[in-house]
Design a protein around this motif. Structure first.
Motif, PDB file in Angstrom:
ATOM      1  N   VAL A 157      -6.230   7.085 -10.459  1.00  0.00           N
ATOM      2  CA  VAL A 157      -6.962   5.833 -10.632  1.00  0.00           C
ATOM      3  C   VAL A 157      -6.540   5.161 -11.934  1.00  0.00           C
ATOM      4  O   VAL A 157      -6.456   5.805 -12.968  1.00  0.00           O
ATOM      5  N   ALA A 158      -6.269   3.838 -11.846  1.00  0.00           N
ATOM      6  CA  ALA A 158      -6.089   3.039 -13.054  1.00  0.00           C
ATOM      7  C   ALA A 158      -7.451   2.480 -13.396  1.00  0.00           C
ATOM      8  O   ALA A 158      -7.963   1.595 -12.727  1.00  0.00           O
ATOM      9  N   VAL A 159      -8.081   3.023 -14.437  1.00  0.00           N
ATOM     10  CA  VAL A 159      -9.474   2.707 -14.726  1.00  0.00           C
ATOM     11  C   VAL A 159      -9.688   1.220 -14.948  1.00  0.00           C
ATOM     12  O   VAL A 159     -10.645   0.620 -14.451  1.00  0.00           O
ATOM     13  N   SER A 160      -8.776   0.572 -15.684  1.00  0.00           N
ATOM     14  CA  SER A 160      -8.993  -0.830 -16.045  1.00  0.00           C
ATOM     15  C   SER A 160      -8.943  -1.753 -14.852  1.00  0.00           C
ATOM     16  O   SER A 160      -9.574  -2.794 -14.833  1.00  0.00           O
ATOM     17  N   LEU A 161      -8.169  -1.369 -13.810  1.00  0.00           N
ATOM     18  CA  LEU A 161      -8.022  -2.240 -12.653  1.00  0.00           C
ATOM     19  C   LEU A 161      -8.622  -1.639 -11.396  1.00  0.00           C
ATOM     20  O   LEU A 161      -8.683  -2.300 -10.365  1.00  0.00           O
ATOM     21  N   GLY A 162      -9.046  -0.404 -11.440  1.00  0.00           N
ATOM     22  CA  GLY A 162      -9.606   0.232 -10.264  1.00  0.00           C
ATOM     23  C   GLY A 162      -8.588   0.488  -9.178  1.00  0.00           C
ATOM     24  O   GLY A 162      -8.889   0.412  -7.988  1.00  0.00           O
ATOM     25  N   LEU A 163      -7.340   0.803  -9.553  1.00  0.00           N
ATOM     26  CA  LEU A 163      -6.287   0.981  -8.573  1.00  0.00           C
ATOM     27  C   LEU A 163      -6.228   2.419  -8.103  1.00  0.00           C
ATOM     28  O   LEU A 163      -6.234   3.349  -8.909  1.00  0.00           O
ATOM     29  N   THR A 164      -6.129   2.607  -6.799  1.00  0.00           N
ATOM     30  CA  THR A 164      -5.922   3.942  -6.268  1.00  0.00           C
ATOM     31  C   THR A 164      -4.435   4.202  -6.144  1.00  0.00           C
ATOM     32  O   THR A 164      -3.626   3.287  -6.038  1.00  0.00           O
ATOM     33  N   GLY A 165      -4.069   5.472  -6.103  1.00  0.00           N
ATOM     34  CA  GLY A 165      -2.663   5.844  -6.159  1.00  0.00           C
ATOM     35  C   GLY A 165      -1.930   5.713  -4.848  1.00  0.00           C
ATOM     36  O   GLY A 165      -0.718   5.853  -4.827  1.00  0.00           O
ATOM     37  N   CYS A 166      -2.584   5.507  -3.720  1.00  0.00           N
ATOM     38  CA  CYS A 166      -1.842   5.368  -2.483  1.00  0.00           C
ATOM     39  C   CYS A 166      -2.662   4.579  -1.475  1.00  0.00           C
ATOM     40  O   CYS A 166      -3.879   4.504  -1.569  1.00  0.00           O
ATOM     41  N   ALA A 167      -1.964   3.983  -0.516  1.00  0.00           N
ATOM     42  CA  ALA A 167      -2.612   3.288   0.586  1.00  0.00           C
ATOM     43  C   ALA A 167      -2.075   3.886   1.880  1.00  0.00           C
ATOM     44  O   ALA A 167      -0.870   3.915   2.101  1.00  0.00           O
ATOM     45  N   ALA A 168      -2.949   4.412   2.727  1.00  0.00           N
ATOM     46  CA  ALA A 168      -2.510   5.166   3.897  1.00  0.00           C
ATOM     47  C   ALA A 168      -1.859   4.281   4.937  1.00  0.00           C
ATOM     48  O   ALA A 168      -0.977   4.712   5.667  1.00  0.00           O
ATOM     49  N   ASP A 169      -2.276   3.030   5.030  1.00  0.00           N
ATOM     50  CA  ASP A 169      -1.761   2.136   6.058  1.00  0.00           C
ATOM     51  C   ASP A 169      -1.275   0.870   5.393  1.00  0.00           C
ATOM     52  O   ASP A 169      -1.888   0.366   4.461  1.00  0.00           O
ATOM     53  N   SER A 170      -0.151   0.330   5.891  1.00  0.00           N
ATOM     54  CA  SER A 170       0.427  -0.860   5.253  1.00  0.00           C
ATOM     55  C   SER A 170      -0.445  -2.085   5.442  1.00  0.00           C
ATOM     56  O   SER A 170      -0.388  -3.028   4.662  1.00  0.00           O
ATOM     57  N   GLY A 171      -1.260  -2.116   6.507  1.00  0.00           N
ATOM     58  CA  GLY A 171      -2.089  -3.283   6.781  1.00  0.00           C
ATOM     59  C   GLY A 171      -1.414  -4.322   7.641  1.00  0.00           C
ATOM     60  O   GLY A 171      -2.055  -5.266   8.116  1.00  0.00           O
ATOM     61  N   ALA A 172      -0.098  -4.205   7.860  1.00  0.00           N
ATOM     62  CA  ALA A 172       0.618  -5.129   8.729  1.00  0.00           C
ATOM     63  C   ALA A 172       0.409  -4.741  10.191  1.00  0.00           C
ATOM     64  O   ALA A 172       0.227  -3.563  10.511  1.00  0.00           O
ATOM     65  N   THR A 173       0.427  -5.725  11.061  1.00  0.00           N
ATOM     66  CA  THR A 173       0.283  -5.467  12.496  1.00  0.00           C
ATOM     67  C   THR A 173       1.412  -6.148  13.256  1.00  0.00           C
ATOM     68  O   THR A 173       1.960  -7.148  12.805  1.00  0.00           O
ATOM     69  N   THR A 174       1.747  -5.586  14.419  1.00  0.00           N
ATOM     70  CA  THR A 174       2.799  -6.149  15.257  1.00  0.00           C
ATOM     71  C   THR A 174       2.215  -6.491  16.621  1.00  0.00           C
ATOM     72  O   THR A 174       1.565  -5.650  17.250  1.00  0.00           O
ATOM     73  N   THR A 175       2.442  -7.719  17.066  1.00  0.00           N
ATOM     74  CA  THR A 175       1.901  -8.180  18.343  1.00  0.00           C
ATOM     75  C   THR A 175       2.745  -7.656  19.501  1.00  0.00           C
ATOM     76  O   THR A 175       3.841  -7.117  19.307  1.00  0.00           O
ATOM     77  N   GLU A 176       2.227  -7.852  20.722  1.00  0.00           N
ATOM     78  CA  GLU A 176       2.979  -7.437  21.911  1.00  0.00           C
ATOM     79  C   GLU A 176       4.291  -8.194  22.025  1.00  0.00           C
ATOM     80  O   GLU A 176       5.257  -7.704  22.616  1.00  0.00           O
TER      81      GLU A 176
END
Length: 340
Positions: free
Chosen positions: A5-24
């Motif tokens: 954790v970056a205390v000053s910014l509240g950042l976590t060290g990893c993101a499990a999913d990119s958040g991007a999606t792909t349509t049909e």
């Protein structure tokens, strides 16, 4: 390390999913982070000219108030790519392996130290800096430029009295006469640039300090959807090349950008804003990564922040550039396959 954790910014060290999606239909939907100023113009232009669409991307550009404000959302996967500015990109790499792909643009001549003409009557710039408070944005590339300019003029850090303000606040303080010296960049600095009451005494290039803004992609986006990440980079650099090759048309587009993001600006102001930024093509970005220019510029910024006590130690800039070089190579191969 995942979970750090970056205390000053509240950042976590990893993101499990990119958040991007792909349509049909095979279209990748992504969110891009930006800010409502001219450095965000190339990204907006790539969308406006259909370059992202050409590359199978459906983008939503989210405008943050600042680079640091965008980082927490990026670590959570709320956006996949874009730009944040050099210092936030360094922090993002250090905290959650945010990838700086390569130099988007150089800002050496855009970051300027101004002194009022009245203050310079009978005094040198060095004498004014040593005797008067100087307004700048704390912990920023503007302050990096200020200290470099002071050194080039023979003024030591100890003799600088810095007044920390936000970018509009610096300009307002100078116009109100509360300070006689301050830093600025376009387009907030236009009132100073367009007035003979203020003198541009130094910029980053004149002080010998290289300042760059990189394109960025999140680690999860690059690892999970490398083709889409390469497509983003290719389209973004394609827009940068358009700006360089079509300066008059670029001014017209920039005026449209101003209207969309709520910036008040004239044609003269738009032309000036483009003239003091140096956008790189994809080929130039690869060259800058290979010849050490990108690493040198980013390391210079990191070292400045260590000297100022913002970072305890420097982020691993060589590792960041090496990772970004892989994405540049993928973007180059993408372009060769799709626009030989």
């Amino acid at each position: 390390m995942c979970g750090a954790v970056a205390v000053s910014l509240g950042l976590t060290g990893c993101a499990a999913d990119s958040g991007a999606t792909t349509t049909e239909a095979g279209i990748t939907e992504i969110s891009l982070t930006s800010q409502p100023n001219e450095t965000g113009f190339a990204q907006w232009l790539a969308d406006e000219l259909g370059y992202y669409e050409d590359n199978g991307l459906d983008v939503d550009i989210e405008y943050a108030s600042s680079g640091p404000a965008a980082l927490a959302a990026g670590s959570a996967g709320d956006w996949q790519a874009g730009w944040t500015g050099g210092p936030p990109a360094l922090t993002g790499w250090d905290k959650f392996e945010l990838i700086s792909v390569g130099t988007q643009l150089r800002e050496d001549t855009n970051l300027i130290l101004f002194i009022s003409a009245d203050a310079l009557e009978g005094s040198s710039p060095a004498e004014v800096l040593a005797a008067e408070p100087v307004a700048t944005v704390a912990n920023s590339t503007s302050s990096q430029m200020l200290f470099a300019c002071a050194e080039s003029l023979g003024v030591s850090d100890e003799n600088l009295e810095v007044v920390p303000l936000d970018p509009p606040g610096v300009i307002q303080a100078m116009q109100a006469g509360r300070v006689v010296a301050g830093t600025g960049f376009s387009s907030p600095n236009w009132p100073l640039v367009s007035s003979d009451e203020y003198v541009q005494v130094c910029n980053g290039a004149e002080a010998g300090t290289a300042i760059v803004d990189p394109w960025i992609v999140t680690k999860s986006f690059w690892e999970q959807q490398p083709e889409a990440a390469a497509a983003f980079v290719d389209a973004s650099y394609r827009a940068a090349s358009y700006i360089n090759q079509n300066p008059d048309k670029a001014v017209e587009h920039l005026l449209d950008f101003y209207e969309e993001v709520g910036v008040e600006g004239s044609r003269e102001q738009a032309a000036y804003a483009l003239s003091v930024r140096e956008w790189l093509s994809l080929e130039e970005a690869v060259q800058a990564a290979d010849n050490g220019a990108t690493e040198d510029a980013m390391q210079g910024t990191a070292d400045f922040f260590v000297d100022q006590g913002v970072y305890l130690t420097s982020p691993d800039v060589p590792g960041m550039v090496t990772q970004g070089r892989e994405v540049l190579e993928a973007a180059t191969e993408y372009r060769q396959r799709n626009r030989p």
